[in-house]
Design an enzyme around this catalytic site. Structure first.
Site, PDB file in Angstrom:
ATOM      1  CE  LYS A 154      -8.456  -3.223   4.013  1.00 49.16           C
ATOM      2  NZ  LYS A 154      -7.510  -2.460   3.960  1.00 49.16           N
ATOM      3  CG  ASP A 188      -3.495   4.031   4.024  1.00 51.69           C
ATOM      4  OD1 ASP A 188      -4.392   3.261   4.853  1.00 51.69           O
ATOM      5  OD2 ASP A 188      -2.736   3.240   2.843  1.00 51.69           O
ATOM      6  CD1 TRP A 225      -1.816  -2.168   1.610  1.00 53.07           C
ATOM      7  CD2 TRP A 225      -3.082  -1.613   0.038  1.00 53.07           C
ATOM      8  NE1 TRP A 225      -2.863  -3.314   1.225  1.00 53.07           N
ATOM      9  CE2 TRP A 225      -3.642  -2.677   0.141  1.00 53.07           C
ATOM     10  CE3 TRP A 225      -3.497  -1.016  -1.363  1.00 53.07           C
ATOM     11  CZ2 TRP A 225      -4.653  -3.314   0.006  1.00 53.07           C
ATOM     12  CZ3 TRP A 225      -4.257  -0.765  -1.890  1.00 53.07           C
ATOM     13  CH2 TRP A 225      -4.731  -2.518  -2.019  1.00 53.07           C
TER      14      TRP A 225
HETATM   15  C1  LIG Z   1      -7.607  -1.873   2.104  1.00 53.20           C
HETATM   16  C2  LIG Z   1      -6.205  -0.998   2.199  1.00 53.20           C
HETATM   17  C3  LIG Z   1      -5.788  -0.254   0.879  1.00 53.20           C
HETATM   18  C4  LIG Z   1      -7.445  -0.129   0.083  1.00 53.20           C
HETATM   19  O1  LIG Z   1      -8.225   0.463   0.640  1.00 53.20           O
HETATM   20  P1  LIG Z   1      -9.149   0.288  -0.950  1.00 53.20           P
HETATM   21  O2  LIG Z   1     -10.817   0.901   0.121  1.00 53.20           O
HETATM   22  O3  LIG Z   1      -9.778  -0.908  -1.319  1.00 53.20           O
HETATM   23  O4  LIG Z   1      -8.998   1.488  -2.372  1.00 53.20           O
HETATM   24  C5  LIG Z   1      -4.865   0.600   1.700  1.00 53.20           C
HETATM   25  N1  LIG Z   1      -4.638   0.537   2.655  1.00 53.20           N
HETATM   26  C6  LIG Z   1      -3.969   0.499   3.045  1.00 53.20           C
HETATM   27  C7  LIG Z   1      -3.373   0.061   4.844  1.00 53.20           C
HETATM   28  C8  LIG Z   1      -5.139  -0.780   3.317  1.00 53.20           C
HETATM   29  O5  LIG Z   1      -4.750  -1.793   4.224  1.00 53.20           O
END
Ligand SMILES: *Cc1c(COP(=O)(O)O)cnc(C)c1O
Length: 368
Positions: free
Chosen positions: A204, A180, A113
């Site tokens: 998540k 993030d 990511w």
């Molecule tokens: C799942 C995830 C993403 C991507 O999320 P989307 O909603 O599919 O764009 C980005 N960063 C992290 C750390 C993630 O776990």
């Protein structure tokens, strides 16, 4: 309660959901969300057929934003937004708002990511990768690194969902800090005001896919010369109270329910204690059974996504089948990594972790 059983949902089979995302949410949240689709708060209307600017929905938005502020203990400079799109949209929206073409942003490269965030930032300015664990197969969190003074911000991915590593210490930097937090938001106490921008896809630890939580220090906005499209400019969303256009109403409602649930459980500090217990149970099982091996440097292990492999890879299919037969769902590792990944998000009960740990112990004793 027998350790091999957990309350089934409706008439479905008993499952222990370790999915990495979209992932488990509290059972009562699913029940309330389902009821609101049929008859929202006894109005005779579905949540999905009411205007987003009606008082009925406005109070959902207000409560959701207020709960984020309260649970994260945010100061007045930090604004809370619920925006369309996944975390991947923020990979572009962050640099679009914070970076000019000639500016530089600093990135920690700690997994899939992070790498995707880096790729998008390069479309808007310069990127300096100030540390990386790529050479080590992303099996650890880099410790010693310097951030150039003139970097507009430092970006980190607090929890690396795919590799299963997590920043246990948030780096101290004088540059604005962007994170993030998609896969560990609301899972542990941090000084959230120390971050200038936090983003997280909901699916998540918070709610259904399709909405992002963005927490932004408004003082870092408005400094670029770029013309930002209206819908991409955080300032417009702040001005309109996160209702610039029709928001993803259902996703926000479910986030609000999850945040209420979290508050009722004692907030982030209380859930962190449980998360620590869950992670300790699982990592102890990995470490005491030589047939399993953890893939991440011990001190950098994620409390949300525990990744492990088997010393004899030919046993992996058999172990997967054995756990599946006992109701374990979602522990197959990401296709890039292989092995196993057990995700231990807030809503996963400790009883489910105990079931998995018993299965690991009994499988290990059968395969000495
Ligand atoms: C799942 C995830 C993403 C991507 O999320 P989307 O909603 O599919 O764009 C980005 N960063 C992290 C750390 C993630 O776990």
């Amino acid at each position: 309660m027998n350790v091999f059983s957990s309350p089934a949902r409706g008439s479905g089979p008993v499952v222990h959901n370790f999915n990495a995302g979209p992932s488990i949410l509290p059972k009562e949240v699913f029940e309330q969300a389902a009821a609101a689709v049929l008859n929202y708060n006894n109005t005779g209307l579905s949540l999905l057929e009411i205007g987003h600017r009606t008082p009925l929905f406005q109070e959902v938005m207000d409560e959701a934003r207020a709960l984020v502020k309260e649970l994260m203990q945010l100061d007045d400079a930090h604004e809370v937004l619920f925006l369309h799109g996944g975390a991947s949209t923020q990979f572009m929206q962050v640099p679009m708002n914070l970076l000019d073409d000639r500016d530089c942003a600093a990135f920690a490269d700690t997994g899939v990511w992070s790498s995707k965030a880096i790729k998008e930032a390069k479309l808007f300015g310069k990127v300096e990768i100030v540390c990386s664990s790529r050479e080590g197969g992303f099996s650890y969190i880099p410790k010693d690194f310097a951030v150039p003074n003139d970097a507009k911000y430092l970006h980190i991915t607090t929890n690396n969902t795919i590799y299963g590593s997590q920043w246990q210490q948030i780096p101290k930097t004088s540059n604005p800090l962007v994170a993030d937090m998609s896969s560990d938001i609301f899972s542990r106490v941090l000084d959230f005001n120390a971050f200038d921008l936090i983003y997280a896809g909901a699916q998540k630890n918070m709610g259904p896919a399709g909405v992002n939580l963005v927490v932004v220090n408004k003082n870092i906005l408005g400094k670029t010369k770029r013309n930002i499209p209206t819908i991409m400019d955080y300032r417009n969303h702040i001005k309109e109270g996160s209702m610039l256009n029709t928001p993803p109403v259902f996703a926000i409602y479910v986030c609000m329910l999850t945040l209420r649930w979290l508050k009722s459980k004692g907030g982030i500090a209380a859930i962190e204690k449980l998360n620590n217990e869950k992670a300790a149970l699982l990592y102890n099982a990995i470490d005491r059974n030589p047939i399993f091996t953890g893939t991440i440097n011990k001190e950098d292990r994620s409390k949300m996504n525990a990744c492990f492999v088997m010393k004899s890879p030919e046993l992996e299919a058999e172990f997967l089948q054995y756990t599946t037969e006992h109701g374990i769902v979602g522990i197959k590792g990401h296709r890039l990594v292989g092995g196993f990944r057990a995700s231990l998000y807030n809503a996963l009960p400790i009883s489910s972790v105990k079931v998995l740990v018993e299965l690991m112990d009994s499988f290990a004793s059968q395969h000495q």
